[in-house]
Scaffold this motif. Structure first.
Motif, mmCIF file in Angstrom:
data_model
loop_
_atom_site.group_PDB
_atom_site.id
_atom_site.type_symbol
_atom_site.label_atom_id
_atom_site.label_comp_id
_atom_site.label_asym_id
_atom_site.label_seq_id
_atom_site.Cartn_x
_atom_site.Cartn_y
_atom_site.Cartn_z
ATOM 1 N N GLN A 123 0.832 -1.189 0.000
ATOM 2 C CA GLN A 123 0.000 0.000 0.000
ATOM 3 C C GLN A 123 0.872 1.246 0.000
ATOM 4 O OE1 GLN A 123 -3.115 0.830 -0.114
ATOM 5 N NE2 GLN A 123 -4.313 -1.002 0.281
ATOM 6 N N VAL A 124 0.398 2.235 -0.725
ATOM 7 C CA VAL A 124 1.084 3.521 -0.756
ATOM 8 C C VAL A 124 0.036 4.619 -0.661
ATOM 9 C CG1 VAL A 124 2.605 5.062 -2.042
ATOM 10 C CG2 VAL A 124 2.878 2.585 -2.274
ATOM 11 N N GLN A 125 0.197 5.494 0.300
ATOM 12 C CA GLN A 125 -0.636 6.699 0.349
ATOM 13 C C GLN A 125 0.167 7.857 -0.227
ATOM 14 O OE1 GLN A 125 -0.697 4.659 3.427
ATOM 15 N NE2 GLN A 125 -2.398 3.752 2.315
ATOM 16 N N SER A 148 4.330 19.034 -4.989
ATOM 17 C CA SER A 148 5.011 17.924 -4.334
ATOM 18 C C SER A 148 4.033 16.778 -4.127
ATOM 19 C CB SER A 148 5.571 18.355 -2.978
ATOM 20 O OG SER A 148 6.521 19.392 -3.116
ATOM 21 N N CYS A 149 4.558 15.582 -4.200
ATOM 22 C CA CYS A 149 3.778 14.374 -3.919
ATOM 23 C C CYS A 149 4.616 13.519 -2.980
ATOM 24 C CB CYS A 149 3.474 13.630 -5.206
ATOM 25 S SG CYS A 149 2.783 11.977 -4.958
ATOM 26 N N THR A 150 4.159 13.404 -1.756
ATOM 27 C CA THR A 150 4.897 12.642 -0.765
ATOM 28 C C THR A 150 4.218 11.310 -0.518
ATOM 29 O OG1 THR A 150 5.684 14.674 0.281
ATOM 30 C CG2 THR A 150 5.804 12.656 1.583
ATOM 31 N N ALA A 151 5.012 10.257 -0.576
ATOM 32 C CA ALA A 151 4.498 8.899 -0.396
ATOM 33 C C ALA A 151 4.688 8.438 1.047
ATOM 34 C CB ALA A 151 5.206 7.945 -1.341
ATOM 35 N N SER A 152 3.860 7.485 1.439
ATOM 36 C CA SER A 152 3.892 6.977 2.812
ATOM 37 C C SER A 152 5.007 5.964 3.024
ATOM 38 C CB SER A 152 2.551 6.323 3.151
ATOM 39 O OG SER A 152 2.277 5.265 2.237
ATOM 40 N N ARG A 153 5.634 5.533 1.950
ATOM 41 C CA ARG A 153 6.753 4.608 2.067
ATOM 42 C C ARG A 153 7.752 4.914 0.959
ATOM 43 N NH1 ARG A 153 7.195 1.113 -1.926
ATOM 44 N NH2 ARG A 153 5.451 0.079 -2.977
ATOM 45 N N ASN A 189 1.159 -5.128 -9.661
ATOM 46 C CA ASN A 189 0.051 -4.799 -10.573
ATOM 47 C C ASN A 189 -0.973 -3.902 -9.890
ATOM 48 O OD1 ASN A 189 -1.147 -4.916 -13.123
ATOM 49 N ND2 ASN A 189 -2.515 -6.569 -12.509
ATOM 50 N N ARG A 190 -0.482 -2.944 -9.129
ATOM 51 C CA ARG A 190 -1.371 -2.015 -8.444
ATOM 52 C C ARG A 190 -0.948 -0.581 -8.733
ATOM 53 N NH1 ARG A 190 -3.096 -3.490 -2.436
ATOM 54 N NH2 ARG A 190 -4.584 -1.861 -3.043
ATOM 55 N N ASP A 191 -1.932 0.283 -8.723
ATOM 56 C CA ASP A 191 -1.619 1.695 -8.848
ATOM 57 C C ASP A 191 -2.342 2.481 -7.758
ATOM 58 O OD1 ASP A 191 -3.697 1.191 -11.467
ATOM 59 O OD2 ASP A 191 -4.280 2.725 -10.014
ATOM 60 N N TYR A 192 -1.790 3.623 -7.455
ATOM 61 C CA TYR A 192 -2.269 4.423 -6.337
ATOM 62 C C TYR A 192 -2.388 5.882 -6.777
ATOM 63 C CZ TYR A 192 -0.459 0.306 -3.950
ATOM 64 O OH TYR A 192 -0.192 -0.982 -3.574
ATOM 65 N N TRP A 193 -3.416 6.553 -6.261
ATOM 66 C CA TRP A 193 -3.652 7.953 -6.579
ATOM 67 C C TRP A 193 -3.696 8.793 -5.313
ATOM 68 C CZ3 TRP A 193 -4.098 9.945 -11.511
ATOM 69 C CH2 TRP A 193 -4.317 9.035 -12.549
ATOM 70 N N GLY A 194 -3.246 10.014 -5.443
ATOM 71 C CA GLY A 194 -3.461 10.984 -4.385
ATOM 72 C C GLY A 194 -4.821 11.631 -4.564
ATOM 73 N N HIS A 195 -5.137 12.542 -3.647
ATOM 74 C CA HIS A 195 -6.440 13.196 -3.689
ATOM 75 C C HIS A 195 -6.440 14.469 -4.527
ATOM 76 C CE1 HIS A 195 -8.320 10.414 -0.961
ATOM 77 N NE2 HIS A 195 -7.306 10.542 -0.121
ATOM 78 N N GLY A 196 -5.274 14.899 -4.936
ATOM 79 C CA GLY A 196 -5.192 16.037 -5.842
ATOM 80 C C GLY A 196 -4.918 17.357 -5.151
ATOM 81 N N THR A 197 -4.335 18.260 -5.916
ATOM 82 C CA THR A 197 -4.122 19.631 -5.456
ATOM 83 C C THR A 197 -4.541 20.562 -6.595
ATOM 84 O OG1 THR A 197 -2.510 21.172 -4.500
ATOM 85 C CG2 THR A 197 -1.689 19.697 -6.196
ATOM 86 N N ARG A 198 -5.250 21.597 -6.241
ATOM 87 C CA ARG A 198 -5.838 22.463 -7.274
ATOM 88 C C ARG A 198 -4.870 23.568 -7.676
ATOM 89 N NH1 ARG A 198 -10.899 22.932 -8.966
ATOM 90 N NH2 ARG A 198 -11.595 21.594 -7.247
ATOM 91 N N VAL A 199 -4.755 23.744 -8.973
ATOM 92 C CA VAL A 199 -3.951 24.823 -9.545
ATOM 93 C C VAL A 199 -4.869 25.714 -10.367
ATOM 94 C CG1 VAL A 199 -2.123 25.394 -11.186
ATOM 95 C CG2 VAL A 199 -1.825 23.475 -9.593
ATOM 96 N N THR A 200 -4.844 26.991 -10.051
ATOM 97 C CA THR A 200 -5.642 27.955 -10.801
ATOM 98 C C THR A 200 -4.714 29.036 -11.346
ATOM 99 O OG1 THR A 200 -7.547 27.576 -9.362
ATOM 100 C CG2 THR A 200 -7.574 29.560 -10.727
ATOM 101 N N VAL A 201 -4.758 29.222 -12.638
ATOM 102 C CA VAL A 201 -3.915 30.219 -13.295
ATOM 103 C C VAL A 201 -4.826 31.304 -13.848
ATOM 104 C CG1 VAL A 201 -2.141 30.657 -15.017
ATOM 105 C CG2 VAL A 201 -2.279 28.413 -13.910
ATOM 106 N N SER A 202 -4.636 32.506 -13.351
ATOM 107 C CA SER A 202 -5.476 33.629 -13.789
ATOM 108 C C SER A 202 -4.811 34.364 -14.954
ATOM 109 C CB SER A 202 -5.722 34.584 -12.636
ATOM 110 O OG SER A 202 -4.497 35.147 -12.198
ATOM 111 N N SER A 203 -5.638 34.905 -15.803
ATOM 112 C CA SER A 203 -5.096 35.612 -16.987
ATOM 113 C C SER A 203 -4.884 37.089 -16.693
ATOM 114 C CB SER A 203 -6.050 35.445 -18.162
ATOM 115 O OG SER A 203 -7.332 35.928 -17.820
#
Length: 117
Positions: free
Chosen positions: A1-3, A21-26, A103-117
């Motif tokens: 398992q990887v968080q 940044s994406c930090t893993a639990s292991r 044969n497993r994959d793991y996803w994070g919950h995401g971080t929002r990026v907003t670019v204003s014009s």
């Protein structure tokens, strides 16, 4: 398992920079490939960049020349340096880890990026 936990998103003006940044639990040393994906409102999730255990790197066409992916196995962390940001880069950015040995994959919950014009 990887968080996986992403950080570094936020609001930035066009032309600006952010580092995600994406930090893993292991340890990520043995993870086959890690990547950044993004999903803009109303669109499908798409690959931005990925880095393989052996060091190979793959970028989407939109990321080439502007974004840099890297990973620090000592910190169990993957990064995405984003420069020259554009409004069309606005999305939720997700971290993904693929472990081909299990044969497993793991996803994070995401971080929002907003670019204003």
């Amino acid at each position: 398992q990887v968080q996986l936990v992403e950080s570094g998103g936020g609001l930035v003006q066009a032309g600006g920079s952010l580092r995600l940044s994406c930090t893993a639990s292991r340890t990520i040393f043995d993870i086959t490939v890690m990547g950044w994906y993004r999903q803009a409102p109303g669109k499908q999730r798409e690959l931005v960049a990925q880095v393989f255990r052996g060091g190979a790197i793959n970028y989407s066409d939109s990321a080439k020349g502007r974004f840099t992916i890297s990973r620090d196995t000592a910190k169990n962390t993957m990064y995405l340096q984003m420069n020259s940001l554009r409004p069309e880069d606005t999305a939720v950015y997700y971290c993904k880890a693929d472990d081909w040995s299990s044969n497993r994959d793991y996803w994070g919950h995401g971080t929002r990026v907003t670019v204003s014009s």
